[in-house]
Design a protein around this motif. Structure first.
Motif, mmCIF file in Angstrom:
data_model
loop_
_atom_site.group_PDB
_atom_site.id
_atom_site.type_symbol
_atom_site.label_atom_id
_atom_site.label_comp_id
_atom_site.label_asym_id
_atom_site.label_seq_id
_atom_site.Cartn_x
_atom_site.Cartn_y
_atom_site.Cartn_z
ATOM 1 N N GLY A 104 0.821 -1.128 0.020
ATOM 2 C CA GLY A 104 -0.040 -0.072 0.097
ATOM 3 C C GLY A 104 0.817 1.285 0.153
ATOM 4 N N ALA A 105 1.980 1.331 1.030
ATOM 5 C CA ALA A 105 2.795 2.301 0.941
ATOM 6 C C ALA A 105 3.285 2.609 -0.474
ATOM 7 C CB ALA A 105 3.825 2.342 2.097
ATOM 8 N N VAL A 106 3.885 1.634 -1.078
ATOM 9 C CA VAL A 106 4.589 1.844 -2.431
ATOM 10 C C VAL A 106 3.605 2.296 -3.487
ATOM 11 C CG1 VAL A 106 5.765 0.458 -4.444
ATOM 12 C CG2 VAL A 106 6.313 0.201 -1.961
ATOM 13 N N ILE A 107 2.388 1.833 -3.587
ATOM 14 C CA ILE A 107 1.373 2.193 -4.481
ATOM 15 C C ILE A 107 0.968 3.709 -4.209
ATOM 16 C CG2 ILE A 107 -1.207 1.670 -5.165
ATOM 17 C CD1 ILE A 107 -0.508 -1.046 -5.116
ATOM 18 N N ILE A 108 0.729 3.739 -2.952
ATOM 19 C CA ILE A 108 0.631 5.363 -2.769
ATOM 20 C C ILE A 108 1.375 6.374 -3.141
ATOM 21 C CG2 ILE A 108 0.080 6.819 -0.731
ATOM 22 C CD1 ILE A 108 -1.567 4.921 0.803
ATOM 23 N N ALA A 109 2.583 6.066 -2.846
ATOM 24 C CA ALA A 109 3.893 7.051 -2.916
ATOM 25 C C ALA A 109 4.222 7.043 -4.459
ATOM 26 C CB ALA A 109 5.019 6.855 -1.957
ATOM 27 N N MET A 110 3.836 6.104 -5.124
ATOM 28 C CA MET A 110 4.141 5.784 -6.460
ATOM 29 C C MET A 110 4.025 6.978 -7.453
ATOM 30 S SD MET A 110 3.468 2.730 -9.053
ATOM 31 C CE MET A 110 3.659 1.284 -7.861
ATOM 32 N N VAL A 129 1.778 11.395 3.345
ATOM 33 C CA VAL A 129 2.204 12.805 3.170
ATOM 34 C C VAL A 129 2.820 12.781 1.963
ATOM 35 C CG1 VAL A 129 3.748 14.221 4.657
ATOM 36 C CG2 VAL A 129 2.383 12.771 5.877
ATOM 37 N N ILE A 130 3.934 12.093 1.598
ATOM 38 C CA ILE A 130 4.550 12.320 0.340
ATOM 39 C C ILE A 130 3.610 12.573 -0.956
ATOM 40 C CG2 ILE A 130 6.233 11.495 -1.380
ATOM 41 C CD1 ILE A 130 7.689 10.030 1.012
ATOM 42 N N GLN A 131 2.601 11.727 -1.101
ATOM 43 C CA GLN A 131 1.607 12.061 -2.162
ATOM 44 C C GLN A 131 0.965 13.158 -2.141
ATOM 45 O OE1 GLN A 131 1.832 10.175 -4.587
ATOM 46 N NE2 GLN A 131 0.218 10.993 -5.647
ATOM 47 N N HIS A 157 0.788 16.388 -4.500
ATOM 48 C CA HIS A 157 -0.564 16.878 -5.144
ATOM 49 C C HIS A 157 -0.748 18.681 -4.742
ATOM 50 C CE1 HIS A 157 -4.316 16.496 -6.737
ATOM 51 N NE2 HIS A 157 -4.872 16.909 -5.822
ATOM 52 N N ALA A 158 -0.312 18.827 -3.399
ATOM 53 C CA ALA A 158 -0.895 20.229 -2.835
ATOM 54 C C ALA A 158 0.395 20.949 -2.999
ATOM 55 C CB ALA A 158 -1.767 20.005 -1.608
ATOM 56 N N LYS A 159 1.524 20.399 -3.016
ATOM 57 C CA LYS A 159 2.862 21.501 -2.790
ATOM 58 C C LYS A 159 2.845 21.768 -1.460
ATOM 59 C CE LYS A 159 3.829 20.695 -7.203
ATOM 60 N NZ LYS A 159 3.733 19.376 -7.241
ATOM 61 N N THR A 160 2.476 21.313 -0.481
ATOM 62 C CA THR A 160 2.714 21.711 0.929
ATOM 63 C C THR A 160 2.219 20.482 1.746
ATOM 64 O OG1 THR A 160 1.880 23.124 2.578
ATOM 65 C CG2 THR A 160 0.109 22.577 1.191
ATOM 66 N N THR A 161 3.027 20.482 3.170
ATOM 67 C CA THR A 161 2.656 19.728 4.234
ATOM 68 C C THR A 161 1.953 20.360 5.322
ATOM 69 O OG1 THR A 161 5.064 19.859 4.916
ATOM 70 C CG2 THR A 161 4.344 17.986 3.403
ATOM 71 N N ASP A 162 1.614 21.465 5.206
ATOM 72 C CA ASP A 162 0.712 22.495 6.144
ATOM 73 C C ASP A 162 -0.427 22.068 6.236
ATOM 74 O OD1 ASP A 162 0.045 24.315 7.899
ATOM 75 O OD2 ASP A 162 1.143 26.005 6.878
ATOM 76 N N LEU A 163 -0.794 21.558 7.465
ATOM 77 C CA LEU A 163 -2.009 20.892 7.593
ATOM 78 C C LEU A 163 -3.103 22.206 7.563
ATOM 79 C CD1 LEU A 163 -1.537 18.170 10.234
ATOM 80 C CD2 LEU A 163 -1.961 17.842 7.878
ATOM 81 N N ASP A 164 -2.849 23.598 8.145
ATOM 82 C CA ASP A 164 -3.545 24.504 8.200
ATOM 83 C C ASP A 164 -4.188 24.790 6.623
ATOM 84 O OD1 ASP A 164 -3.793 24.500 10.731
ATOM 85 O OD2 ASP A 164 -2.601 26.377 10.841
ATOM 86 N N GLN A 165 -3.370 24.457 5.597
ATOM 87 C CA GLN A 165 -3.589 24.912 4.308
ATOM 88 C C GLN A 165 -4.547 23.701 3.758
ATOM 89 O OE1 GLN A 165 -0.488 26.335 2.016
ATOM 90 N NE2 GLN A 165 0.152 27.887 3.783
ATOM 91 N N MET A 166 -4.446 22.542 4.200
ATOM 92 C CA MET A 166 -5.219 21.349 3.586
ATOM 93 C C MET A 166 -6.656 21.327 4.249
ATOM 94 S SD MET A 166 -2.811 18.333 3.827
ATOM 95 C CE MET A 166 -0.674 18.636 3.974
ATOM 96 N N ASN A 167 -7.439 22.222 3.774
ATOM 97 C CA ASN A 167 -8.798 22.309 4.389
ATOM 98 C C ASN A 167 -9.904 21.774 3.172
ATOM 99 O OD1 ASN A 167 -8.392 24.603 2.608
ATOM 100 N ND2 ASN A 167 -8.389 25.941 4.464
ATOM 101 N N ARG A 168 -9.539 21.405 2.183
ATOM 102 C CA ARG A 168 -10.441 20.846 1.105
ATOM 103 C C ARG A 168 -10.231 19.380 0.950
ATOM 104 N NH1 ARG A 168 -9.884 23.539 -4.147
ATOM 105 N NH2 ARG A 168 -7.812 23.267 -3.623
ATOM 106 N N MET A 169 -11.430 18.617 0.847
ATOM 107 C CA MET A 169 -11.392 17.114 0.414
ATOM 108 C C MET A 169 -11.105 17.041 -0.900
ATOM 109 S SD MET A 169 -11.753 15.047 3.230
ATOM 110 C CE MET A 169 -12.569 13.824 2.552
ATOM 111 N N LYS A 170 -11.669 17.965 -1.738
ATOM 112 C CA LYS A 170 -11.605 18.048 -3.206
ATOM 113 C C LYS A 170 -10.349 18.398 -3.455
ATOM 114 C CE LYS A 170 -14.716 19.051 -6.973
ATOM 115 N NZ LYS A 170 -15.694 20.060 -7.394
ATOM 116 N N GLY A 171 -9.511 17.835 -4.386
ATOM 117 C CA GLY A 171 -8.176 17.976 -4.952
ATOM 118 C C GLY A 171 -8.493 19.452 -5.904
#
Lengths: 167, 103
Positions: free
Chosen positions: A153-159, B83-85, B89-103
């Motif tokens: 799962g981690a590999v697929i998510i971070a792929m 977190v990496i994904q 997607h959002a170019k940030t890891t700041d949780l205060d800025q992640m306030n939308r479920m819709k990308g």
């Protein structure tokens, strides 16, 4: 209460506090490693050699390195301009203080009922291994499936998603 | 103070520090660090009760802690992958800025 316990407890708590309070995220990850090492030594002080060494292998060897990799991959080491704490930090701190007050009160109130001392348990790795493949074989198999699923799962998510690939 | 009470107090303090970190930090990775500290505090409780409990040779507390370590490792791997994904997607890891479920 031995002096060793106080030294290890101070080390662990100081590492945990630094991991939560420091501004630079990489420093936080390194302080977290100190807290994990202190916990591993507390496990060894509690005569749980296998758990202590597993803690060193899994947490210092794998989780801390994983955290450092994640920080470097997300450029998280840059300190944000508008502070490292969220807007609702006061409420979070109050909740944590309240939880500690309740837990500490419960421990202090029941301290007289807790056993004062116990004979040192003699547990060999052979006994742990036999318990793992004997009485606890079902949880062991479930953990094996869980770890495999988590790894895939981690590999697929971070792929990395290729441009134009269907999402 | 009995030794067991000392270990329980250290575990309670560690849990509260982890909770405070998870609730107050902006960076998602620091929130995961707080969760790891809370899981470790629970493990310390399990080992301490195993050591001072009536039947340490039954290995129950020790086994619980070992399985808990394995589950925590799986949680850390999946959480950091997420977190990496999200950062990709959002170019940030700041949780205060992640306030939308819709990308």
């Amino acid at each position: 209460m031995s002096i060793v316990f106080y030294i290890l407890a101070t080390l662990t708590i100081a590492g945990a506090l630094a991991a939560v309070l420091l501004k630079n995220t990489v420093h936080c990850a390194l302080a977290l490693t100190v807290a994990f090492a202190g916990l591993a030594m507390l496990f060894l002080e509690l005569d749980a050699q296998f758990a202590g060494l597993a803690q060193i292998l899994v947490y210092i060897g794998a989780v801390a390195i994983l955290v450092v990799f994640a920080i470097l991959l997300t450029k998280g080491s840059e300190t944000p301009k508008d502070g490292v704490f969220s807007r609702t930090w006061l409420a979070g701190l109050a909740i944590a203080a309240a939880v500690f007050a309740v837990l500490g009160w419960a421990v202090i109130q029941t301290a007289n009922l807790l056993p004062n001392s116990a004979p040192t348990p003699t547990v060999t790795v052979q006994q742990i291994g036999q318990a793992l493949v004997g009485r606890y074989v079902l949880p062991l198999e479930i953990v094996a499936v869980l770890l495999t699923a988590a790894m895939i799962g981690a590999v697929i998510i971070a792929m990395h998603e290729k441009d134009g690939a269907p999402k | 103070m009995t030794p067991l009470a000392g270990y329980l107090l250290v575990a309670a303090l560690l849990f509260s520090i982890g909770l405070a970190g998870a609730l107050t930090r902006r960076n998602a990775i620091l929130v995961l660090i707080g969760i790891e500290l809370m899981l470790n505090a629970a493990n310390l409780n399990l080992i301490a009760f195993w050591r001072y409990g009536p039947h340490p040779e039954a290995l129950t507390g020790m086994m619980f802690a070992i399985f808990s370590i394995a589950v925590a490792a799986a949680e850390a791997a999946v959480g950091l992958g997420l977190v990496i994904q999200i950062h990709r997607h959002a170019k940030t890891t700041d949780l205060d800025q992640m306030n939308r479920m819709k990308g």
